[in-house]
Design a protein around this motif. Structure first.
Motif, PDB file in Angstrom:
ATOM      1  N   LEU A   1       0.984  -0.872  -0.223  1.00 30.08           N
ATOM      2  CA  LEU A   1       0.180  -0.012   0.151  1.00 30.08           C
ATOM      3  C   LEU A   1       1.113   1.710   0.120  1.00 30.08           C
ATOM      4  CD1 LEU A   1      -3.088  -1.330   2.271  1.00 30.08           C
ATOM      5  CD2 LEU A   1      -2.963  -1.196   0.151  1.00 30.08           C
ATOM      6  N   HIS A   2       2.152   1.442   0.922  1.00 29.66           N
ATOM      7  CA  HIS A   2       3.014   2.262   0.878  1.00 29.66           C
ATOM      8  C   HIS A   2       3.361   2.818  -0.608  1.00 29.66           C
ATOM      9  CE1 HIS A   2       5.797  -1.010   1.552  1.00 29.66           C
ATOM     10  NE2 HIS A   2       6.664   0.253   0.612  1.00 29.66           N
ATOM     11  N   ARG A   3       3.927   1.898  -1.600  1.00 31.42           N
ATOM     12  CA  ARG A   3       3.846   2.173  -3.006  1.00 31.42           C
ATOM     13  C   ARG A   3       2.944   2.366  -3.808  1.00 31.42           C
ATOM     14  NH1 ARG A   3       6.251  -3.809  -4.456  1.00 31.42           N
ATOM     15  NH2 ARG A   3       4.724  -3.244  -6.204  1.00 31.42           N
ATOM     16  N   ILE A   4       1.953   2.468  -3.738  1.00 28.45           N
ATOM     17  CA  ILE A   4       0.423   2.857  -4.539  1.00 28.45           C
ATOM     18  C   ILE A   4       0.605   4.412  -4.409  1.00 28.45           C
ATOM     19  CG2 ILE A   4      -1.743   3.286  -4.929  1.00 28.45           C
ATOM     20  CD1 ILE A   4      -0.403   0.272  -4.883  1.00 28.45           C
ATOM     21  N   GLU A   5       0.944   5.398  -6.012  1.00 23.31           N
ATOM     22  CA  GLU A   5       0.559   6.389  -6.219  1.00 23.31           C
ATOM     23  C   GLU A   5      -1.073   6.685  -7.280  1.00 23.31           C
ATOM     24  OE1 GLU A   5       2.688   8.631  -5.144  1.00 23.31           O
ATOM     25  OE2 GLU A   5       4.411   7.053  -4.753  1.00 23.31           O
TER      26      GLU A   5
ATOM     27  N   CYS B   1     -10.706  -4.741   1.433  1.00 31.68           N
ATOM     28  CA  CYS B   1     -11.152  -5.051   0.114  1.00 31.68           C
ATOM     29  C   CYS B   1      -9.390  -4.772  -0.739  1.00 31.68           C
ATOM     30  CB  CYS B   1     -11.985  -3.876  -0.198  1.00 31.68           C
ATOM     31  SG  CYS B   1     -13.524  -3.643  -0.017  1.00 31.68           S
ATOM     32  N   ALA B   2     -10.316  -5.743  -2.304  1.00 33.23           N
ATOM     33  CA  ALA B   2      -9.329  -5.813  -2.387  1.00 33.23           C
ATOM     34  C   ALA B   2      -9.132  -5.551  -4.271  1.00 33.23           C
ATOM     35  CB  ALA B   2      -8.281  -7.510  -3.183  1.00 33.23           C
ATOM     36  N   LEU B   3      -8.490  -5.007  -5.167  1.00 35.56           N
ATOM     37  CA  LEU B   3      -8.551  -4.697  -6.116  1.00 35.56           C
ATOM     38  C   LEU B   3      -7.450  -5.065  -6.786  1.00 35.56           C
ATOM     39  CD1 LEU B   3     -10.377  -2.475  -8.517  1.00 35.56           C
ATOM     40  CD2 LEU B   3      -8.905  -1.453  -7.506  1.00 35.56           C
TER      41      LEU B   3
ATOM     42  N   LEU C   1      -4.263  -5.666  -5.163  1.00 31.78           N
ATOM     43  CA  LEU C   1      -4.036  -4.603  -4.217  1.00 31.78           C
ATOM     44  C   LEU C   1      -4.694  -5.098  -3.082  1.00 31.78           C
ATOM     45  CD1 LEU C   1      -2.259  -2.347  -2.945  1.00 31.78           C
ATOM     46  CD2 LEU C   1      -4.262  -0.697  -3.799  1.00 31.78           C
ATOM     47  N   GLU C   2      -3.965  -6.022  -1.966  1.00 32.26           N
ATOM     48  CA  GLU C   2      -4.974  -5.974  -0.791  1.00 32.26           C
ATOM     49  C   GLU C   2      -5.247  -5.023   0.485  1.00 32.26           C
ATOM     50  OE1 GLU C   2      -6.368  -9.121  -0.449  1.00 32.26           O
ATOM     51  OE2 GLU C   2      -5.650 -10.237  -2.514  1.00 32.26           O
ATOM     52  N   GLY C   3      -6.108  -5.267   1.161  1.00 38.53           N
ATOM     53  CA  GLY C   3      -5.651  -4.509   1.850  1.00 38.53           C
ATOM     54  C   GLY C   3      -6.545  -3.032   2.065  1.00 38.53           C
ATOM     55  N   MET C   4      -6.582  -2.726   0.845  1.00 41.32           N
ATOM     56  CA  MET C   4      -7.266  -1.033   0.561  1.00 41.32           C
ATOM     57  C   MET C   4      -8.381  -1.017   1.273  1.00 41.32           C
ATOM     58  SD  MET C   4      -8.184  -0.092  -3.349  1.00 41.32           S
ATOM     59  CE  MET C   4      -9.711  -0.902  -3.579  1.00 41.32           C
TER      60      MET C   4
ATOM     61  N   VAL D   1     -11.703   5.752  -1.742  1.00 42.40           N
ATOM     62  CA  VAL D   1     -10.454   5.501  -0.832  1.00 42.40           C
ATOM     63  C   VAL D   1      -9.491   6.422  -1.085  1.00 42.40           C
ATOM     64  CG1 VAL D   1      -8.514   4.019  -1.191  1.00 42.40           C
ATOM     65  CG2 VAL D   1     -11.159   2.836  -1.986  1.00 42.40           C
ATOM     66  N   VAL D   2      -8.804   6.904   0.438  1.00 40.55           N
ATOM     67  CA  VAL D   2      -8.399   7.462   0.429  1.00 40.55           C
ATOM     68  C   VAL D   2      -6.109   7.140   1.185  1.00 40.55           C
ATOM     69  CG1 VAL D   2      -7.407   8.983   1.996  1.00 40.55           C
ATOM     70  CG2 VAL D   2      -9.561   9.113   1.219  1.00 40.55           C
ATOM     71  N   PHE D   3      -5.164   7.222   0.215  1.00 42.77           N
ATOM     72  CA  PHE D   3      -4.052   6.757   0.492  1.00 42.77           C
ATOM     73  C   PHE D   3      -3.273   8.002   1.002  1.00 42.77           C
ATOM     74  CE2 PHE D   3      -5.450   4.594  -2.927  1.00 42.77           C
ATOM     75  CZ  PHE D   3      -5.922   2.790  -2.432  1.00 42.77           C
ATOM     76  N   ASN D   4      -3.387   8.004   2.534  1.00 42.52           N
ATOM     77  CA  ASN D   4      -2.128   9.347   2.502  1.00 42.52           C
ATOM     78  C   ASN D   4      -0.569   8.588   2.863  1.00 42.52           C
ATOM     79  OD1 ASN D   4      -3.775  10.551   3.217  1.00 42.52           O
ATOM     80  ND2 ASN D   4      -4.609   9.467   5.347  1.00 42.52           N
TER      81      ASN D   4
END
Length: 102
Positions: free
Chosen positions: A2-6, A67-69, A77-80, A99-102
């Protein structure tokens, strides 16, 4: 992972329909509506925060959870964590998520 998602991983999906794997094992068809960058929330040295808006046109009883996508560039992508948001004047039969990615 998750930390690599942009935001760039989601931007090519805007306007397309994807399958969201819900925590209970069900699959939910969602349309990726938009990807919003959040530059005012960025901490020095960290990735650009962003939010992804999703719509389930057929509605659902799902409210929120991990969720996963499948992302074309990265795979599954798991755990979103997906959260439901109010319709606020939109079609009441559909379900809206963020879905928020900080």
């Amino acid at each position: 992972m998750l930390h690599r998602i942009e935001a760039s991983h989601f931007q090519p999906l805007v306007g397309t329909t994807c399958t969201l794997a819900l925590p209970d094992g069900r699959a939910l068809a969602v349309r990726v509506e938009q990807v919003d960058l959040k530059p005012l929330s960025q901490m020095p040295g960290s990735r650009m925060p962003f939010a992804v808006a999703l719509t389930a046109p057929d509605g659902t009883d799902f409210v929120h959870g991990p969720c996963a996508l499948d992302l074309p560039a990265l795979g599954r992508l798991e755990g979103m964590f997906v959260s439901r948001v109010p319709a606020l004047g939109r079609d009441e039969r559909a379900a809206y998520f963020q879905v928020v990615f900080n």
